[in-house]
Enzyme design. Structure first.
Site, PDB file in Angstrom:
ATOM      1  N   LYS A 133     -13.393  -4.181   5.230  1.00 48.60           N
ATOM      2  CA  LYS A 133     -12.018  -4.206   4.722  1.00 48.60           C
ATOM      3  C   LYS A 133     -11.062  -3.687   5.788  1.00 48.60           C
ATOM      4  O   LYS A 133     -11.396  -2.747   6.523  1.00 48.60           O
ATOM      5  CB  LYS A 133     -11.909  -3.331   3.458  1.00 48.60           C
ATOM      6  CG  LYS A 133     -10.488  -3.169   2.954  1.00 48.60           C
ATOM      7  CD  LYS A 133     -10.425  -2.491   1.599  1.00 48.60           C
ATOM      8  CE  LYS A 133     -10.340  -0.988   1.661  1.00 48.60           C
ATOM      9  NZ  LYS A 133      -9.199  -0.459   2.420  1.00 48.60           N
ATOM     10  N   GLU A 158      -6.837  -2.685   6.453  1.00 46.43           N
ATOM     11  CA  GLU A 158      -5.554  -2.405   5.797  1.00 46.43           C
ATOM     12  C   GLU A 158      -4.397  -3.107   6.501  1.00 46.43           C
ATOM     13  O   GLU A 158      -4.354  -3.159   7.735  1.00 46.43           O
ATOM     14  CB  GLU A 158      -5.270  -0.897   5.815  1.00 46.43           C
ATOM     15  CG  GLU A 158      -6.169  -0.110   4.905  1.00 46.43           C
ATOM     16  CD  GLU A 158      -5.804   1.368   4.834  1.00 46.43           C
ATOM     17  OE1 GLU A 158      -4.649   1.738   5.160  1.00 46.43           O
ATOM     18  OE2 GLU A 158      -6.689   2.146   4.465  1.00 46.43           O
ATOM     19  N   ASP A 208     -12.329   4.647   3.898  1.00 50.36           N
ATOM     20  CA  ASP A 208     -12.061   5.710   4.870  1.00 50.36           C
ATOM     21  C   ASP A 208     -11.433   6.919   4.162  1.00 50.36           C
ATOM     22  O   ASP A 208     -11.184   7.951   4.773  1.00 50.36           O
ATOM     23  CB  ASP A 208     -11.216   5.208   6.051  1.00 50.36           C
ATOM     24  CG  ASP A 208      -9.827   4.751   5.648  1.00 50.36           C
ATOM     25  OD1 ASP A 208      -9.546   4.672   4.431  1.00 50.36           O
ATOM     26  OD2 ASP A 208      -9.017   4.468   6.556  1.00 50.36           O
ATOM     27  N   SER A 209     -11.229   6.798   2.828  1.00 47.04           N
ATOM     28  CA  SER A 209     -10.895   7.974   2.012  1.00 47.04           C
ATOM     29  C   SER A 209     -12.014   9.008   2.141  1.00 47.04           C
ATOM     30  O   SER A 209     -11.832  10.177   1.773  1.00 47.04           O
ATOM     31  CB  SER A 209     -10.698   7.573   0.543  1.00 47.04           C
ATOM     32  OG  SER A 209     -11.767   6.772   0.092  1.00 47.04           O
ATOM     33  N   ASP A 222     -15.077   0.131   5.129  1.00 37.89           N
ATOM     34  CA  ASP A 222     -13.656   0.176   5.478  1.00 37.89           C
ATOM     35  C   ASP A 222     -13.504   0.418   6.980  1.00 37.89           C
ATOM     36  O   ASP A 222     -14.062   1.388   7.516  1.00 37.89           O
ATOM     37  CB  ASP A 222     -13.044   1.365   4.712  1.00 37.89           C
ATOM     38  CG  ASP A 222     -11.599   1.161   4.352  1.00 37.89           C
ATOM     39  OD1 ASP A 222     -11.061   0.078   4.625  1.00 37.89           O
ATOM     40  OD2 ASP A 222     -11.021   2.099   3.781  1.00 37.89           O
ATOM     41  N   GLU A 228      -3.006  -2.329  -3.714  1.00 40.17           N
ATOM     42  CA  GLU A 228      -2.983  -0.911  -4.128  1.00 40.17           C
ATOM     43  C   GLU A 228      -1.562  -0.423  -4.396  1.00 40.17           C
ATOM     44  O   GLU A 228      -0.632  -0.697  -3.624  1.00 40.17           O
ATOM     45  CB  GLU A 228      -3.607  -0.053  -3.015  1.00 40.17           C
ATOM     46  CG  GLU A 228      -3.520   1.441  -3.330  1.00 40.17           C
ATOM     47  CD  GLU A 228      -4.313   2.331  -2.392  1.00 40.17           C
ATOM     48  OE1 GLU A 228      -4.992   1.819  -1.477  1.00 40.17           O
ATOM     49  OE2 GLU A 228      -4.257   3.558  -2.591  1.00 40.17           O
TER      50      GLU A 228
HETATM   51  O1  KIV Z   1     -10.343   4.302   1.697  1.00 40.09           O
HETATM   52  C1  KIV Z   1     -10.297   3.952   0.508  1.00 40.09           C
HETATM   53  O2  KIV Z   1     -10.979   4.453  -0.381  1.00 40.09           O
HETATM   54  C2  KIV Z   1      -9.361   2.899   0.199  1.00 40.09           C
HETATM   55  C3  KIV Z   1      -8.853   2.901  -1.208  1.00 40.09           C
HETATM   56  C4  KIV Z   1      -7.808   3.942  -1.356  1.00 40.09           C
HETATM   57  C5  KIV Z   1      -8.356   1.599  -1.606  1.00 40.09           C
HETATM   58  O3  KIV Z   1      -8.982   2.152   1.029  1.00 40.09           O
END
Ligand code: KIV
Length: 285
Positions: free
Chosen positions: A114, A116, A45-46, A84, A184
């Site tokens: 994924k 968090e 989600d970056s 994500d 992380e």
């Molecule tokens: O969103 C993302 O790219 C991530 C990384 C910072 C681990 O979760």
């Protein structure tokens, strides 16, 4: 190249072969990542910060994630892809988390998702999603969706007590049925302590060299995203400078008339057709 599965990743860990993991958000970049032979691509989600220009990851939606993950899947059909789960796609209830994880899998064909966090409610979501057969990657330490509570993007696990709490979360995530975990922004000694005590593959980003694999955000490591660079990033290329060179070169040549060169960059027409065209144009003058 054959797409790797969870079995291959477990074997890699056993043989102490490092897993190479990079983020990707679009078709073209994914194509180059697959060509380079990366083992896993994270559609993080970056995306919100790197590709969509938001200041944080909070505004990213399921629609954004599905659209970009589908593009990455088309660019890297033979690479293991992890999608994500964006902010508020899994926080409310197990049902909503399962629904969104299922949507992700059905609509963009990611291989895993994924989540968090290491709180009890996130651990419950991981269990609910894993129970329907979807591979889940947990993510603890510096977790951007918890940045407000952390007071910003700050390294985690820097005291013995905080490190033990991260280890407790990692063990709970593994027990809930996660297939992988990402750690992380923690000191190397914490990355090592977690890796040594878990049996699922442990990936790290800014967690030292001991983890079973390494992740970097692609735009950081190729010198593309330059709003800020975390301490743990190494730059392997300077894509930003190359883009700038291309764009400024084009600006200059269009403005000074040297592009396009009609002898090189233009379609041709047969002499007879050109002569006929001239006659027809003369008639309508
Ligand atoms: O969103 C993302 O790219 C991530 C990384 C910072 C681990 O979760």
């Amino acid at each position: 190249m054959m797409k790797k599965s969870i079995i291959n990743f477990r074997e890699m860990v056993e043989k102490k072969e490092k897993i190479v993991y990079i983020t990707g958000y679009d078709y073209l970049t994914a194509k180059y990542e697959e060509r380079a032979g990366v083992d896993m691509i994270l559609v993080g989600d970056s995306l919100g910060m790197v590709t969509l220009g938001h200041e944080t990851t909070y505004p990213v939606t399921m629609e954004d994630m599905i659209s970009h993950s589908s593009a990455v899947r088309r660019g890297a059909p033979n690479t293991f892809i992890i999608g994500d789960m964006p902010y508020m796609s899994y926080q409310i209830s197990d049902e909503e988390a399962v629904f969104n994880a299922g949507r992700f899998t059905k609509e963009s064909l990611v291989d895993a998702i994924k989540l968090e966090g290491g709180t009890d409610s996130v651990v419950a979501r991981i269990k609910a999603i894993a129970d329907i057969g979807i591979l889940v990657m947990g993510h603890i330490g510096l977790t951007p969706q918890f940045a407000a509570q952390m007071g910003g993007y700050k390294a985690q696990g820097k005291s013995a007590g905080a490190a033990m709490e991260l280890l407790r979360q990692a063990l709970a995530i593994e027990a809930a049925g996660a297939a992988f975990i990402l750690v992380e922004g923690v000191p190397a000694v914490v990355g090592k302590a977690i890796t040594e005590r878990l049996s699922i593959p442990v990936l790290g980003i800014g967690a030292g060299s001991f983890t079973d694999g390494q992740l970097l955000i692609y735009a950081d490591m190729v010198g593309y995203y330059d709003d800020f660079t975390p301490k743990f990033v190494k730059k392997y290329a300077n894509v930003g400078a190359e883009l700038l060179k291309g764009f400024t070169g084009f600006c200059e040549e269009v403005r000074n008339g040297s592009f396009p060169d009609d002898a090189v960059h233009t379609y041709v027409i047969a002499d007879k057709e050109a002569a006929d065209l001239e006659k027809l144009l003369a008639e309508i003058k």
